[in-house]
Write a protein that holds these residues in place. Structure first.
Motif, PDB file in Angstrom:
ATOM      1  N   GLU A 125       0.774  -1.286  -0.025  1.00  0.00           N
ATOM      2  CA  GLU A 125      -0.091  -0.031  -0.005  1.00  0.00           C
ATOM      3  C   GLU A 125       0.920   1.221  -0.141  1.00  0.00           C
ATOM      4  O   GLU A 125       0.619   2.120  -0.720  1.00  0.00           O
ATOM      5  CB  GLU A 125      -0.987  -0.114   1.397  1.00  0.00           C
ATOM      6  CG  GLU A 125      -1.941  -1.340   1.220  1.00  0.00           C
ATOM      7  CD  GLU A 125      -3.098  -1.074   0.179  1.00  0.00           C
ATOM      8  OE1 GLU A 125      -3.116   0.221  -0.529  1.00  0.00           O
ATOM      9  OE2 GLU A 125      -3.850  -1.620   0.135  1.00  0.00           O
ATOM     10  N   SER A 148      -5.241   0.391  -3.056  1.00  0.00           N
ATOM     11  CA  SER A 148      -6.544   0.221  -2.529  1.00  0.00           C
ATOM     12  C   SER A 148      -6.863   1.735  -2.769  1.00  0.00           C
ATOM     13  O   SER A 148      -8.326   1.846  -2.566  1.00  0.00           O
ATOM     14  CB  SER A 148      -6.492  -0.022  -1.105  1.00  0.00           C
ATOM     15  OG  SER A 148      -6.207  -1.489  -1.037  1.00  0.00           O
ATOM     16  N   TYR A 184      -6.782  -2.414  -6.694  1.00  0.00           N
ATOM     17  CA  TYR A 184      -7.811  -3.416  -5.958  1.00  0.00           C
ATOM     18  C   TYR A 184      -9.128  -2.256  -6.155  1.00  0.00           C
ATOM     19  O   TYR A 184      -9.238  -1.195  -5.740  1.00  0.00           O
ATOM     20  CB  TYR A 184      -7.552  -3.639  -4.762  1.00  0.00           C
ATOM     21  CG  TYR A 184      -6.454  -4.734  -4.628  1.00  0.00           C
ATOM     22  CD1 TYR A 184      -6.256  -5.581  -5.508  1.00  0.00           C
ATOM     23  CD2 TYR A 184      -5.899  -4.882  -3.368  1.00  0.00           C
ATOM     24  CE1 TYR A 184      -5.317  -6.612  -5.487  1.00  0.00           C
ATOM     25  CE2 TYR A 184      -4.843  -5.929  -3.231  1.00  0.00           C
ATOM     26  CZ  TYR A 184      -4.428  -6.730  -4.258  1.00  0.00           C
ATOM     27  OH  TYR A 184      -3.706  -7.518  -4.275  1.00  0.00           O
ATOM     28  N   ASP A 185     -10.166  -2.955  -6.360  1.00  0.00           N
ATOM     29  CA  ASP A 185     -11.474  -2.534  -5.966  1.00  0.00           C
ATOM     30  C   ASP A 185     -12.153  -2.826  -4.691  1.00  0.00           C
ATOM     31  O   ASP A 185     -12.662  -3.896  -4.664  1.00  0.00           O
ATOM     32  CB  ASP A 185     -12.580  -2.341  -7.186  1.00  0.00           C
ATOM     33  CG  ASP A 185     -13.708  -1.817  -7.174  1.00  0.00           C
ATOM     34  OD1 ASP A 185     -13.832  -0.860  -6.193  1.00  0.00           O
ATOM     35  OD2 ASP A 185     -14.706  -2.105  -7.886  1.00  0.00           O
ATOM     36  N   ARG A 186     -11.596  -2.228  -3.618  1.00  0.00           N
ATOM     37  CA  ARG A 186     -12.004  -2.718  -2.321  1.00  0.00           C
ATOM     38  C   ARG A 186     -13.448  -2.548  -2.062  1.00  0.00           C
ATOM     39  O   ARG A 186     -14.074  -1.399  -2.224  1.00  0.00           O
ATOM     40  CB  ARG A 186     -11.112  -2.465  -1.048  1.00  0.00           C
ATOM     41  CG  ARG A 186      -9.482  -2.246  -1.429  1.00  0.00           C
ATOM     42  CD  ARG A 186      -9.135  -3.783  -0.785  1.00  0.00           C
ATOM     43  NE  ARG A 186      -7.722  -3.857  -0.669  1.00  0.00           N
ATOM     44  CZ  ARG A 186      -7.115  -4.918  -0.412  1.00  0.00           C
ATOM     45  NH1 ARG A 186      -7.656  -6.120  -0.458  1.00  0.00           N
ATOM     46  NH2 ARG A 186      -5.950  -4.861  -0.233  1.00  0.00           N
ATOM     47  N   PHE A 216     -16.362  -1.384   0.607  1.00  0.00           N
ATOM     48  CA  PHE A 216     -16.412  -0.854   1.731  1.00  0.00           C
ATOM     49  C   PHE A 216     -17.876  -0.766   2.215  1.00  0.00           C
ATOM     50  O   PHE A 216     -19.044  -0.870   1.526  1.00  0.00           O
ATOM     51  CB  PHE A 216     -15.906   0.675   1.607  1.00  0.00           C
ATOM     52  CG  PHE A 216     -16.588   1.261   0.437  1.00  0.00           C
ATOM     53  CD1 PHE A 216     -17.744   2.317   0.522  1.00  0.00           C
ATOM     54  CD2 PHE A 216     -16.148   1.076  -0.937  1.00  0.00           C
ATOM     55  CE1 PHE A 216     -18.225   2.869  -0.312  1.00  0.00           C
ATOM     56  CE2 PHE A 216     -16.585   2.015  -1.822  1.00  0.00           C
ATOM     57  CZ  PHE A 216     -17.751   2.831  -1.800  1.00  0.00           C
ATOM     58  N   PRO A 238      -7.365  -1.499   4.679  1.00  0.00           N
ATOM     59  CA  PRO A 238      -8.182  -1.283   3.589  1.00  0.00           C
ATOM     60  C   PRO A 238      -8.811  -2.527   3.564  1.00  0.00           C
ATOM     61  O   PRO A 238      -9.999  -2.765   2.586  1.00  0.00           O
ATOM     62  CB  PRO A 238      -7.290  -0.894   2.518  1.00  0.00           C
ATOM     63  CG  PRO A 238      -6.118  -1.466   2.785  1.00  0.00           C
ATOM     64  CD  PRO A 238      -5.873  -1.269   4.400  1.00  0.00           C
ATOM     65  N   GLU A 239      -8.435  -3.922   4.036  1.00  0.00           N
ATOM     66  CA  GLU A 239      -9.072  -5.213   3.780  1.00  0.00           C
ATOM     67  C   GLU A 239     -10.287  -5.233   4.575  1.00  0.00           C
ATOM     68  O   GLU A 239     -11.244  -6.168   4.351  1.00  0.00           O
ATOM     69  CB  GLU A 239      -8.007  -6.395   3.967  1.00  0.00           C
ATOM     70  CG  GLU A 239      -6.840  -6.301   3.085  1.00  0.00           C
ATOM     71  CD  GLU A 239      -5.908  -7.180   3.633  1.00  0.00           C
ATOM     72  OE1 GLU A 239      -6.203  -7.954   4.491  1.00  0.00           O
ATOM     73  OE2 GLU A 239      -4.843  -7.164   2.781  1.00  0.00           O
ATOM     74  N   LYS A 240     -10.375  -4.206   5.468  1.00  0.00           N
ATOM     75  CA  LYS A 240     -11.776  -4.379   6.505  1.00  0.00           C
ATOM     76  C   LYS A 240     -12.584  -3.338   5.985  1.00  0.00           C
ATOM     77  O   LYS A 240     -12.263  -2.049   5.929  1.00  0.00           O
ATOM     78  CB  LYS A 240     -11.359  -3.913   7.889  1.00  0.00           C
ATOM     79  CG  LYS A 240     -10.333  -5.156   8.417  1.00  0.00           C
ATOM     80  CD  LYS A 240      -9.866  -4.961   9.911  1.00  0.00           C
ATOM     81  CE  LYS A 240      -8.851  -5.826  10.413  1.00  0.00           C
ATOM     82  NZ  LYS A 240      -8.629  -5.446  11.957  1.00  0.00           N
ATOM     83  N   PRO A 241     -13.971  -3.680   5.361  1.00  0.00           N
ATOM     84  CA  PRO A 241     -14.823  -2.904   4.843  1.00  0.00           C
ATOM     85  C   PRO A 241     -15.141  -1.571   5.740  1.00  0.00           C
ATOM     86  O   PRO A 241     -15.317  -0.407   4.984  1.00  0.00           O
ATOM     87  CB  PRO A 241     -16.112  -3.607   4.710  1.00  0.00           C
ATOM     88  CG  PRO A 241     -15.505  -5.081   4.442  1.00  0.00           C
ATOM     89  CD  PRO A 241     -14.444  -5.157   5.457  1.00  0.00           C
ATOM     90  N   MET A 245     -12.281   0.790   5.339  1.00  0.00           N
ATOM     91  CA  MET A 245     -12.173   1.201   3.848  1.00  0.00           C
ATOM     92  C   MET A 245     -13.111   2.282   3.707  1.00  0.00           C
ATOM     93  O   MET A 245     -12.882   3.332   2.977  1.00  0.00           O
ATOM     94  CB  MET A 245     -12.342   0.039   3.004  1.00  0.00           C
ATOM     95  CG  MET A 245     -12.140   0.496   1.446  1.00  0.00           C
ATOM     96  SD  MET A 245     -10.470   0.998   1.160  1.00  0.00           S
ATOM     97  CE  MET A 245     -10.646   1.887  -0.302  1.00  0.00           C
TER      98      MET A 245
END
Length: 510
Positions: free
Chosen positions: A20, A26, A369-371, A373, A500-503, A506
């Motif tokens: 990152e 992200s 990435y399209d994370r 959220f 950012p892996e946690k909605p 994010m």
């Protein structure tokens, strides 16, 4: 991507460039919402620092402020002095590498509960680190802000702003110039060791208490006095390059995250080239390390030039002989370590072995990435605050609160008047005010131009609503600048958010 199993050096390189911290994988798509161009914006968010015009002389030359804004959060949490000090060093080099003279810095802190002994330890170490690095450089600290909240107990935020000045036609870019095939890559500064190895990946992860001790090796080691020498020698080289009309024939870049690897590939790929590096040409400070460490360590006080071969002897002689880098600091020097290639490949040799061979664009572009959220389900009610029985005591309580009280114990640690450009020093107004061109070195008609700088925001707004927290951060900083009679001209941000892996986290960023 490579069509074969990667080498260990390639794995490490891609892990750094894909972090990152380096790739913005992200956040990149969301950051496109920002306006980064304007009539006075010479260079937006594209290189090591932004450039904004603030004055035009009678000959039509535009004079600019160069601004870099970065954080050094994780390092400052686990090794406060070194973490903060090396944050200053990297920020200063980013500005200087644009061909600018560095004229000011400022800082913005977010610490944990002030009653916590650990918070006091981090606070004292961070302030001492910034003073211990910035003061020897001879750069005034012109402002800053600080906020304490228990939410920062295990993850302080230490963000730094550095300002420089340069004439528009004297800007040096952080990429290879046109027609740069076979140009030399010259490594300048401290000998490479293992300090800061893995720092970019470390800065991109969640900070875990049980791993803090093992992560200390990812924090760089500062040498402010070597950096001061590098600043002075580079300023002198800028003047020589201007006199010989060579400014547009070179590129210059700080060695930040990823060290030699990232500087050598980014200088090349940004202009559509590849590059080639020979590990045995890198000057080193520690023997028998794995080649990937020499390639990717974040040893401080280093940067890299790209220049035509006929200019290389001038650069090498300037640093090694005229400014005697080897005599100033053990192992420090200027060394030719590689060349630009026109085929777009990034290749690294270690003796007879080829340890990296990959398309330069694949190395630098990283992933995107399209994370997902998701908004937090939050419910707030207005507090019920009883009327004070003693308004005098209520006022004293407010004024003595750690988020309201005087910041004098902090800013008195810093050199605030060095260089003679300061008009309103730290602590006397809502923004620092200075006259960047107030000497005989600059055209008379621009010597009275003043600039104002403020960093500010109330993080509690972000707890309630991230959107309005962002709005108020912009508005508050602009109010501070306006209150000293200045017109808000440009802004920068240093966005520090959770995983950012946690909605939910994010969503806070988005």
């Amino acid at each position: 991507m490579l069509g074969r199993p990667p080498s260990l050096a390639e794995l490490i390189l891609f892990s750094i460039q894909g972090s990152e911290h380096c790739s913005y994988k992200s956040s990149r798509s969301h950051l496109k919402q920002f306006t980064t161009e304007g009539p006075d914006v010479i260079l937006g968010a594209k290189e090591d620092a932004g450039v904004v015009c603030v004055a035009t002389d009678s000959d039509g030359h535009r004079w600019c402020i160069v601004m870099s804004h970065e954080s050094h959060n994780h390092p400052s949490q686990i090794v406060p002095y070194e973490g903060a000090a090396t944050g200053v060093g990297g920020n200063v080099r980013d500005v200087m590498c644009m061909g600018a003279e560095v004229i000011a810095c400022t800082d913005s802190f977010r610490f944990g509960d002030i009653r916590n002994n650990k918070t006091k330890w981090i606070h004292d170490g961070v302030v001492a680190g910034i003073a211990g690095y910035g003061n020897p450089l001879g750069i005034p600290n012109i402002g800053g802000d600080i906020y304490y909240h228990e939410g920062y107990n295990e993850n302080c935020l230490v963000t730094l702003v550095t300002l420089g000045i340069v004439r528009e036609d004297h800007i040096i870019h952080s990429y290879a110039p046109k027609g740069a095939d076979s140009y030399d890559l010259i490594l300048i500064g401290k000998p490479t060791d293992n300090s800061g190895f893995g720092g970019a990946s470390f800065a991109s992860l969640e900070l875990e208490e049980e791993k803090k001790e093992q992560n200390k090796g990812a924090v760089q080691e500062p040498n402010a006095f070597l950096e001061r020498h590098l600043l002075k020698s580079s300023y002198a080289l800028f003047d020589i390059l201007k006199e010989k009309g060579l400014i547009d024939n070179v590129g210059f870049k700080d060695l930040g995250a990823g060290g030699v690897a990232c500087a050598s590939v980014e200088l090349a790929e940004t202009s559509g080239y590849g590059s080639e590096v020979w590990m045995d040409k890198i000057h080193i400070g520690m023997e028998n390390l794995h080649p990937s460490v020499y390639l990717c360590s974040e040893t401080q006080e280093r940067f890299m030039w790209v220049c035509p071969p006929d200019v290389t002897p001038l650069v090498i002689n300037h640093y090694n002989k005229v400014y005697d880098l080897p005599g100033v600091s053990e192992g420090a020097r200027a060394s030719v370590i590689g060349k630009i290639r026109n085929d777009g490949q990034y290749i690294v040799h270690n003796g007879n072995d080829e340890i990296v061979n990959a398309p330069a664009a694949e190395v630098t572009e990283g992933f995107l990435y399209d994370r997902p959220f998701e908004a937090r389900d939050q419910h707030f009610i207005e507090p019920d605050i009883p009327e004070p029985s003693d308004y005098n005591q209520a006022l004293l309580d407010i004024l003595s609160h750690e988020n309201m009280a005087s910041r004098k114990p902090i800013f008195e640690s810093y050199d605030k008047q060095v260089q003679g450009r300061i008009y309103t020093e730290t602590g006397l107004d809502d923004a620092g005010v200075m006259a960047p061109f107030n000497s005989e070195n600059y055209p008379e008609e621009i010597r009275n131009v003043g600039i104002a700088l403020s960093t500010d925001h109330n993080p509690r707004y972000g707890l309630i609503d991230p959107y309005w927290g962002g709005v108020n951060a912009v508005v508050e900083a602009m109010r501070n600048v306006s209150s000293v009679g200045a017109t808000p001209h440009a802004l920068s941000d240093c966005l520090c958010f959770g995983n950012p892996e946690k909605p939910h986290q994010m969503w806070e960023f988005v």
